[in-house]
Design an enzyme around this catalytic site. Structure first.
Site, short mmCIF file in Angstrom:
data_model
loop_
_atom_site.label_atom_id
_atom_site.label_comp_id
_atom_site.label_asym_id
_atom_site.label_seq_id
_atom_site.Cartn_x
_atom_site.Cartn_y
_atom_site.Cartn_z
N LYS A 129 0.84 -1.21 0.00
CA LYS A 129 0.00 0.00 0.00
C LYS A 129 0.88 1.26 0.00
O LYS A 129 0.66 2.16 -0.80
CB LYS A 129 -0.92 0.03 1.24
CG LYS A 129 -1.85 -1.16 1.34
CD LYS A 129 -2.77 -1.07 2.54
CE LYS A 129 -2.06 -1.11 3.88
NZ LYS A 129 -1.51 -2.42 4.25
N ARG A 133 -9.37 0.68 8.45
CA ARG A 133 -8.96 -0.68 8.78
C ARG A 133 -10.03 -1.41 9.58
O ARG A 133 -9.83 -2.58 9.92
CB ARG A 133 -7.67 -0.64 9.59
CG ARG A 133 -6.40 -0.87 8.76
CD ARG A 133 -5.21 -0.67 9.67
NE ARG A 133 -4.05 -1.39 9.27
CZ ARG A 133 -3.01 -0.86 8.64
NH1 ARG A 133 -3.02 0.38 8.25
NH2 ARG A 133 -1.94 -1.59 8.39
N ARG A 179 12.00 -6.21 5.22
CA ARG A 179 12.01 -4.79 5.55
C ARG A 179 12.51 -4.57 6.98
O ARG A 179 13.21 -3.60 7.26
CB ARG A 179 10.61 -4.19 5.39
CG ARG A 179 10.59 -2.69 5.64
CD ARG A 179 9.25 -2.07 5.38
NE ARG A 179 8.23 -2.55 6.31
CZ ARG A 179 6.95 -2.24 6.23
NH1 ARG A 179 6.51 -1.48 5.25
NH2 ARG A 179 6.09 -2.69 7.11
N ARG A 231 11.91 -0.76 12.09
CA ARG A 231 10.55 -0.68 12.61
C ARG A 231 10.33 -1.77 13.65
O ARG A 231 10.62 -2.93 13.41
CB ARG A 231 9.54 -0.84 11.46
CG ARG A 231 9.10 0.49 10.90
CD ARG A 231 8.20 0.33 9.72
NE ARG A 231 6.94 -0.35 10.04
CZ ARG A 231 5.87 -0.30 9.26
NH1 ARG A 231 5.92 0.39 8.14
NH2 ARG A 231 4.78 -0.95 9.58
N ARG A 236 -0.11 -9.07 13.27
CA ARG A 236 -0.71 -8.06 12.39
C ARG A 236 -1.57 -8.72 11.31
O ARG A 236 -2.65 -8.22 10.98
CB ARG A 236 0.40 -7.23 11.72
CG ARG A 236 1.02 -6.24 12.68
CD ARG A 236 2.37 -5.77 12.23
NE ARG A 236 2.32 -5.00 11.00
CZ ARG A 236 3.39 -4.70 10.28
NH1 ARG A 236 4.59 -5.11 10.66
NH2 ARG A 236 3.27 -3.99 9.19
P1 B4P Z 1 4.65 -1.50 2.16
O1 B4P Z 1 4.26 -0.80 0.91
O2 B4P Z 1 5.40 -0.69 3.16
O3 B4P Z 1 3.42 -2.18 2.89
P2 B4P Z 1 2.16 -1.59 3.60
O4 B4P Z 1 1.04 -2.42 3.07
O5 B4P Z 1 2.05 -0.10 3.43
O6 B4P Z 1 2.52 -1.83 5.15
P3 B4P Z 1 1.82 -1.95 6.57
O7 B4P Z 1 0.38 -2.34 6.43
O8 B4P Z 1 2.70 -2.88 7.31
O9 B4P Z 1 1.98 -0.62 7.34
P4 B4P Z 1 1.16 0.52 8.06
O10 B4P Z 1 2.20 1.54 8.20
O11 B4P Z 1 -0.08 0.89 7.32
O12 B4P Z 1 5.49 -2.76 1.71
C1 B4P Z 1 6.09 -3.63 2.64
C2 B4P Z 1 7.43 -4.14 2.10
O13 B4P Z 1 7.24 -4.87 0.88
C3 B4P Z 1 8.41 -3.01 1.76
O14 B4P Z 1 9.68 -3.40 2.20
C4 B4P Z 1 8.38 -2.92 0.24
O15 B4P Z 1 9.59 -2.49 -0.31
C5 B4P Z 1 8.06 -4.35 -0.16
N1 B4P Z 1 7.24 -4.43 -1.38
C6 B4P Z 1 6.19 -3.63 -1.70
N2 B4P Z 1 5.68 -4.00 -2.90
C7 B4P Z 1 6.44 -5.07 -3.34
C8 B4P Z 1 6.41 -5.90 -4.52
N3 B4P Z 1 5.49 -5.71 -5.49
N4 B4P Z 1 7.29 -6.90 -4.61
C9 B4P Z 1 8.22 -7.10 -3.65
N5 B4P Z 1 8.32 -6.34 -2.51
C10 B4P Z 1 7.44 -5.34 -2.37
O16 B4P Z 1 0.67 -0.03 9.50
C11 B4P Z 1 1.52 -0.24 10.62
C12 B4P Z 1 0.74 -0.31 11.95
O17 B4P Z 1 0.13 0.98 12.26
C13 B4P Z 1 -0.46 -1.28 12.01
O18 B4P Z 1 -0.08 -2.61 12.33
C14 B4P Z 1 -1.34 -0.64 13.16
O19 B4P Z 1 -0.86 -0.96 14.44
C15 B4P Z 1 -1.13 0.86 12.95
N6 B4P Z 1 -2.20 1.45 12.09
C16 B4P Z 1 -2.01 2.03 10.87
N7 B4P Z 1 -3.17 2.46 10.36
C17 B4P Z 1 -4.15 2.16 11.28
C18 B4P Z 1 -5.57 2.34 11.31
N8 B4P Z 1 -6.23 2.90 10.30
N9 B4P Z 1 -6.25 1.89 12.40
C19 B4P Z 1 -5.61 1.32 13.43
N10 B4P Z 1 -4.27 1.11 13.46
C20 B4P Z 1 -3.53 1.52 12.39
#
Ligand code: B4P
Length: 194
Positions: A14, A89, A128, A134, A145
């Site tokens: 995302k 979420r 990552r 992190r 998670r």
């Molecule tokens: P990202 O792109 O970073 O993944 P994400 O889905 O954004 O991450 P996440 O859900 O963990 O984080 P968030 O900060 O929202 O990609 C992950 C990895 O994969 C990276 O290293 C990237 O380089 C690699 N990658 C990406 N695409 C790829 C591909 N096509 N091929 C290979 N590798 C690839 O959430 C973190 C925490 O914050 C949650 O657990 C929760 O505690 C809190 N939180 C956030 N929003 C919330 C909400 N709305 N409500 C309640 N809690 C919340």
């Protein structure tokens, strides 16, 4: 105005895809994960509270996140539109977002859900964790998670599907290929600027 929700499990890409989408279509990026990590690093009262949940892989309480989103939207009255990354979420968050946007005479137009096999998600996040520092990128917290996602967040996809807004996208491809798949859907609403 065009408003997009980028949806999917932890590590589905995302954040990675949002960065390119906001550049290409000149939209504003609202990522709750980034906003919360910023609060944690500044050790605000909200950040201290949020850290307790994030370090265990749990969702931060709805009222905390909804308040944060509302003030963020208000900061950008001239936006061409928003990409919501990692929000909503829970169903409560989705309903609150609909109300907030309705109040501003707009709505969520499209929800793109990135679908990635669980073993790929774990591999990406563990990887990552080696470089990001992190505190939630370790095997035990990643498992929590994903469990939290399946329990509380997956039902949000149903909510948007009922409203005819959900498109499921294969997210296991390399980043540029996944981006192309996403743009096919966005282009039906908005032309790229960059
Ligand atoms: P990202 O792109 O970073 O993944 P994400 O889905 O954004 O991450 P996440 O859900 O963990 O984080 P968030 O900060 O929202 O990609 C992950 C990895 O994969 C990276 O290293 C990237 O380089 C690699 N990658 C990406 N695409 C790829 C591909 N096509 N091929 C290979 N590798 C690839 O959430 C973190 C925490 O914050 C949650 O657990 C929760 O505690 C809190 N939180 C956030 N929003 C919330 C909400 N709305 N409500 C309640 N809690 C919340």
């Amino acid at each position: 105005m065009f408003n997009l929700v980028l949806f999917g499990p932890p590590g589905s890409g995302k954040g990675t895809q949002s960065e390119q989408i906001v550049k290409t279509y000149q939209l504003q990026h609202i990522a709750t994960g980034d906003l919360l990590r910023d609060e944690v690093s500044r050790q605000t009262a909200l950040g201290v509270e949020a850290k307790k949940y994030m370090d265990q892989g749990m969702l931060v309480p709805d009222e905390v996140v909804i308040g944060m989103i509302s003030s963020k939207i208000d900061e950008m009255p001239d936006a061409r539109g928003f990409v919501f990354d990692g929000f909503p979420r829970t169903r409560t968050q989705a309903e609150a977002l609909d109300k907030l946007l309705e109040f501003k005479n707009t709505q969520i137009h499209l929800v793109l859900s990135l679908e990635v096999p669980e073993e790929d998600l774990i591999a990406r996040l563990v990887n990552r964790g080696i470089t990001s520092g992190r505190s939630d990128d370790n095997q035990e917290v990643i498992t929590a998670r994903i469990k939290e996602y399946n329990l509380k967040t997956e039902p949000v996809a149903r909510y948007y599907n009922e409203h005819g807004k959900l498109e499921r996208i294969a997210g296991h491809h390399p980043v540029p290929e996944t981006f192309k798949l996403l743009t096919k859907h966005i282009n039906k609403y908005l032309l790229p600027i960059a």
